[in-house]
Design a protein around this motif. Structure first.
Motif, PDB file in Angstrom:
ATOM      1  N   SER A  36     -11.600  -2.344  45.930  1.00  0.00           N
ATOM      2  CA  SER A  36     -12.331  -3.531  46.693  1.00  0.00           C
ATOM      3  C   SER A  36     -11.534  -4.904  45.863  1.00  0.00           C
ATOM      4  O   SER A  36     -11.234  -5.851  46.389  1.00  0.00           O
ATOM      5  N   THR A  37     -11.637  -4.642  44.495  1.00  0.00           N
ATOM      6  CA  THR A  37     -11.036  -6.035  43.686  1.00  0.00           C
ATOM      7  C   THR A  37      -9.579  -6.135  44.121  1.00  0.00           C
ATOM      8  O   THR A  37      -9.189  -7.306  44.733  1.00  0.00           O
ATOM      9  N   ILE A  38      -8.813  -5.242  44.015  1.00  0.00           N
ATOM     10  CA  ILE A  38      -7.300  -5.275  44.409  1.00  0.00           C
ATOM     11  C   ILE A  38      -7.027  -5.613  45.854  1.00  0.00           C
ATOM     12  O   ILE A  38      -6.444  -6.582  46.061  1.00  0.00           O
ATOM     13  N   ILE A  39      -7.853  -4.959  46.784  1.00  0.00           N
ATOM     14  CA  ILE A  39      -7.628  -5.463  48.047  1.00  0.00           C
ATOM     15  C   ILE A  39      -8.078  -7.049  48.332  1.00  0.00           C
ATOM     16  O   ILE A  39      -7.339  -7.580  49.104  1.00  0.00           O
ATOM     17  N   VAL A  40      -9.199  -7.318  47.824  1.00  0.00           N
ATOM     18  CA  VAL A  40      -9.549  -8.826  48.061  1.00  0.00           C
ATOM     19  C   VAL A  40      -8.719  -9.903  47.295  1.00  0.00           C
ATOM     20  O   VAL A  40      -8.354 -10.859  47.820  1.00  0.00           O
ATOM     21  N   ALA A  41      -8.080  -9.402  46.168  1.00  0.00           N
ATOM     22  CA  ALA A  41      -7.284 -10.169  45.219  1.00  0.00           C
ATOM     23  C   ALA A  41      -5.887 -10.365  46.329  1.00  0.00           C
ATOM     24  O   ALA A  41      -5.467 -11.414  46.234  1.00  0.00           O
ATOM     25  N   PHE A  42      -5.289  -9.196  46.767  1.00  0.00           N
ATOM     26  CA  PHE A  42      -4.292  -9.406  47.510  1.00  0.00           C
ATOM     27  C   PHE A  42      -4.228 -10.399  48.817  1.00  0.00           C
ATOM     28  O   PHE A  42      -3.646 -11.182  48.993  1.00  0.00           O
ATOM     29  N   MET A  43      -5.754 -10.167  49.469  1.00  0.00           N
ATOM     30  CA  MET A  43      -5.913 -11.028  50.636  1.00  0.00           C
ATOM     31  C   MET A  43      -5.759 -12.413  50.032  1.00  0.00           C
ATOM     32  O   MET A  43      -5.479 -13.602  50.942  1.00  0.00           O
ATOM     33  N   VAL A  44      -6.495 -12.555  48.913  1.00  0.00           N
ATOM     34  CA  VAL A  44      -6.652 -13.992  48.360  1.00  0.00           C
ATOM     35  C   VAL A  44      -5.436 -14.461  47.995  1.00  0.00           C
ATOM     36  O   VAL A  44      -5.086 -15.902  48.180  1.00  0.00           O
ATOM     37  N   VAL A  45      -4.352 -13.900  47.490  1.00  0.00           N
ATOM     38  CA  VAL A  45      -3.016 -14.327  47.107  1.00  0.00           C
ATOM     39  C   VAL A  45      -2.489 -14.641  48.289  1.00  0.00           C
ATOM     40  O   VAL A  45      -1.757 -15.762  48.731  1.00  0.00           O
ATOM     41  N   LEU A  46      -2.627 -14.030  49.638  1.00  0.00           N
ATOM     42  CA  LEU A  46      -2.039 -14.415  50.878  1.00  0.00           C
ATOM     43  C   LEU A  46      -2.772 -15.609  51.498  1.00  0.00           C
ATOM     44  O   LEU A  46      -1.937 -16.538  51.953  1.00  0.00           O
ATOM     45  N   PHE A  47      -4.009 -15.685  51.138  1.00  0.00           N
ATOM     46  CA  PHE A  47      -4.687 -17.044  51.367  1.00  0.00           C
ATOM     47  C   PHE A  47      -4.292 -18.086  50.777  1.00  0.00           C
ATOM     48  O   PHE A  47      -3.764 -19.197  51.403  1.00  0.00           O
ATOM     49  N   LEU A 529      -8.469 -13.895  38.566  1.00  0.00           N
ATOM     50  CA  LEU A 529      -7.205 -13.899  37.687  1.00  0.00           C
ATOM     51  C   LEU A 529      -6.070 -12.907  38.275  1.00  0.00           C
ATOM     52  O   LEU A 529      -4.955 -13.537  38.101  1.00  0.00           O
ATOM     53  N   LEU A 530      -6.274 -11.925  39.133  1.00  0.00           N
ATOM     54  CA  LEU A 530      -5.279 -11.288  39.809  1.00  0.00           C
ATOM     55  C   LEU A 530      -4.406 -12.259  40.934  1.00  0.00           C
ATOM     56  O   LEU A 530      -3.306 -12.299  40.830  1.00  0.00           O
ATOM     57  N   SER A 531      -5.586 -12.899  41.486  1.00  0.00           N
ATOM     58  CA  SER A 531      -4.867 -13.968  42.530  1.00  0.00           C
ATOM     59  C   SER A 531      -4.174 -14.987  41.993  1.00  0.00           C
ATOM     60  O   SER A 531      -3.055 -15.399  42.619  1.00  0.00           O
ATOM     61  N   VAL A 532      -4.546 -15.614  40.861  1.00  0.00           N
ATOM     62  CA  VAL A 532      -3.768 -16.720  40.159  1.00  0.00           C
ATOM     63  C   VAL A 532      -2.311 -15.834  39.598  1.00  0.00           C
ATOM     64  O   VAL A 532      -1.352 -16.745  40.059  1.00  0.00           O
ATOM     65  N   CYS A 533      -2.320 -14.939  38.955  1.00  0.00           N
ATOM     66  CA  CYS A 533      -1.203 -14.410  38.417  1.00  0.00           C
ATOM     67  C   CYS A 533      -0.228 -13.922  39.911  1.00  0.00           C
ATOM     68  O   CYS A 533       1.149 -14.128  39.942  1.00  0.00           O
TER      69      CYS A 533
END
Length: 607
Positions: A36-47, A529-533
């Protein structure tokens, strides 16, 4: 025995135990938590990427793409062939009017604006395309290092000239005429060398190395204006390698070597300086145009050409159409003409009215009314006249002045402004090129930079899809919310029995809620953290792809490594705020589910 009031205290779950239980529950659902964390982080990056694309204005990119030497930007006026045409036609010049200037002034851009007129210094014999309303073909103009035609005359102030070719206070003019005439111009040493090479070698003084341009100073150019001085630009030092490369190509012609010249960075730099500054003449007198208009043809008989005109009779019938070989001049004071009256050459009169007048026989002359409609050169059928004036023909020119007709000084000035006209606007150190181009394009302005069109296409496409990026951002936000909702729901459902035990032992709802909220907060921290990176990585990748594509399209290495999408603190703030909002919203599910759990029923069901 009297009753005693006993204060009942509910048991309180220590913070240390809340942390332990939260960690234990997280470990028990590690796979679901990580996924869930990785999927959401990926979507937040796209966001976040959508945020960057929505905030993209392209101004920095267009600023670089303008190729402006010394931070000078030029917009040239073209035309639209029809009202449905979306691409600006550039085969002939448009005439800049006051409405155009008002539109360009009312933008966020902060810049001085100067007008460039179709008055080219003759660098070679029979080279006057710019003067006739045809833009300089930059591809052919600079196939040789020394051009055969100039861009025209820029009417500017001394501060501008001192900034681009001077010390910021005084222009670097080393060769000055003794008398500074109001209709005089300053030419660059590059233009002076072009004149000597292509036009008149005798204008260069080979014996006086300290003052080689003494013969060029005071030279009358195009019988219209004089050279007040020559500006030392130092171009020979800057472009020594390019000059040598051209010289070697002439000695040993080779397609490969010539191709290398045209594709080199130094040639691209030369083109930009030539079209913005080096191949331009300068006039610092604000009344320069009026001075030139009233000092035409060797400062004797004043004459103005009709670039493209129709002659109509008093009923509006066309007598002579699309003519460009007619001219007008100022009548002698002794003719006693009034505004709106003209004296016409007998040959033009014969062409208009099918008569056979001659200097010795004017018996067929009749005083009549005609209308002259002036158009821009290369007119299309849908063009409207830029000038329309009605005259009464009161006499025939017997002196054969060479002009097609003679009018008063006021009427002459009206025609002159469409013979000598501004066709480009030069911006000194513009701050917002995107806004200039945005309002300029609907009025048929275009950039003369070879790379600008390709870059602007990229900017325009990205701007066009801003609504799409916003829609994608909204969809991603909702998707992230649903995933976190589902994650929170699974957390509660997977720990119903443990929740019942804790509740049965006196644990309060608020403490149990803290356990799950802590899990979600930990997930949100990891997502941030994952989103910023990830945003740093994906923006770097996008910049690399876009910049390399621009290098390939424009053949300009200046775009290599350029930052087109810059992640700024605002972007990161939006990401962090979005994750916090998502976490708070997703926590509503556990809160709602916990409020419905009855400990006794959970334990009985388990038994």
């Amino acid at each position: 025995k009297p009753q005693e009031n006993i204060e009942l205290k509910s048991s309180c779950l220590p913070a240390k135990n809340i942390v332990k239980l939260s960690t234990k529950f997280t470990k028990a659902s590690t796979l679901s938590f990580i996924a869930s964390t990785i999927i959401v982080a990926f979507m937040v990056v796209l966001f976040g990427l959508c945020q960057l694309l929505m905030s993209f204005t392209g101004n920095d990119l267009l600023q670089s793409a303008s190729g402006a030497y010394n931070n000078v930007y030029i917009l040239q006026k073209g035309y639209y062939a029809t009202s449905l045409t979306t691409v600006v036609s550039t085969d002939r010049m448009g005439i800049i009017n006051s409405d155009d200037l008002n539109v360009l002034e009312n933008t966020p851009n902060k810049s001085k604006m100067f007008l460039l007129y179709n008055m080219p210094i003759p660098l070679a014999k029979n080279s006057n395309d710019v003067g006739k309303g045809r833009p300089l073909d930059q591809i052919s103009a600079y196939q040789e290092f020394y051009a055969k035609e100039a861009m025209g005359v820029l009417v500017c102030d001394e501060e501008y000239l001192a900034r681009i070719y001077g010390d910021g206070v005084t222009p670097n003019i080393k060769w000055l005429a003794n008398t500074q005439l109001p209709y005089g111009v300053y030419i660059t040493d590059y233009m002076a060398d072009c004149i000597v090479l292509h036009f008149s070698p005798e204008l260069f003084d080979y014996t006086d190395r300290d003052n080689p341009y003494s013969k060029l100073v005071d030279w009358v150019a195009n019988n219209s204006f004089r050279v007040n001085g020559v500006i030392d630009t130092g171009y020979k030092e800057r472009y020594k390698d390019l000059i040598d490369a051209f010289a070697n190509a002439y000695i040993n012609p080779s397609r490969e070597e010539i191709a290398k010249i045209y594709e080199s960075d130094i040639y691209a730099d030369f083109i930009e300086e030539a079209r913005t500054s080096l191949n331009v003449a300068y006039a610092t007198n604000e009344d320069f145009i009026d001075s030139v208009v009233m000092n035409r043809d060797g400062f004797g008989k004043k004459r103005s050409r009709l670039l493209c005109a129709d002659f109509l009779d008093e009923e509006g019938n066309v007598l002579l159409s699309n003519t460009g070989n007619r001219s007008c001049s100022v009548a002698s004071p002794y003719s006693n003409l009034s505004d709106g009256e003209m004296i016409i050459d007998f040959r033009l009169y014969n062409s208009l009215f099918n008569t056979e007048l001659s200097p010795s026989d004017l018996s067929g002359f009749e005083e009549t009314t005609i209308t002259i409609e002036e158009f821009t050169p290369g007119r299309s059928p849908t063009d409207k006249p830029v000038l329309q004036k009605t005259f009464t023909v009161v006499g025939i020119d017997l002196l054969q002045s060479g002009a097609s007709f003679e009018v008063t000084e006021n009427d002459y000035k009206a025609f002159s402004q469409y013979d000598l006209f501004p066709y480009a606007v030069v911006f000194d150190q513009p701050t917002d090129i995107a806004s200039l181009y945005k309002v300029g394009e609907p009025r048929a302005f275009y950039s003369t930079s070879p790379q600008f069109s390709a870059v602007y296409t990229v900017v325009r496409v990205m701007t066009m899809y801003k609504d799409l990026f916003f829609t994608i951002a909204v969809v991603l936000f909702v998707a992230c919310l649903l995933i976190l909702f589902n994650f929170g729901r699974k957390l509660v459902r997977g720990r119903v029995y443990e929740i019942g035990i804790i509740r049965a032992l006196g644990g309060r709802k608020v403490e149990i809620t803290k356990i799950f909220i802590m899990q979600l907060l930990f997930a949100s921290l990891l997502i941030c953290l994952l989103s910023v990176c990830g945003l740093f990585g994906i923006s770097a990748l996008a910049n690399s792809i876009l910049s390399l594509s621009l290098v390939k399209i424009t053949k300009n290495a200046a775009f290599k490594g350029m930052t087109l999408l810059a992640a700024n603190p605002v972007t990161f703030g939006v990401i962090i705020a979005s994750v916090i909002v998502l976490t708070i919203l997703s926590a509503l599910i556990p809160l709602y589910m916990l409020s419905r759990i009855k400990p006794l029923n959970i334990i009985k069901a388990k038994e």
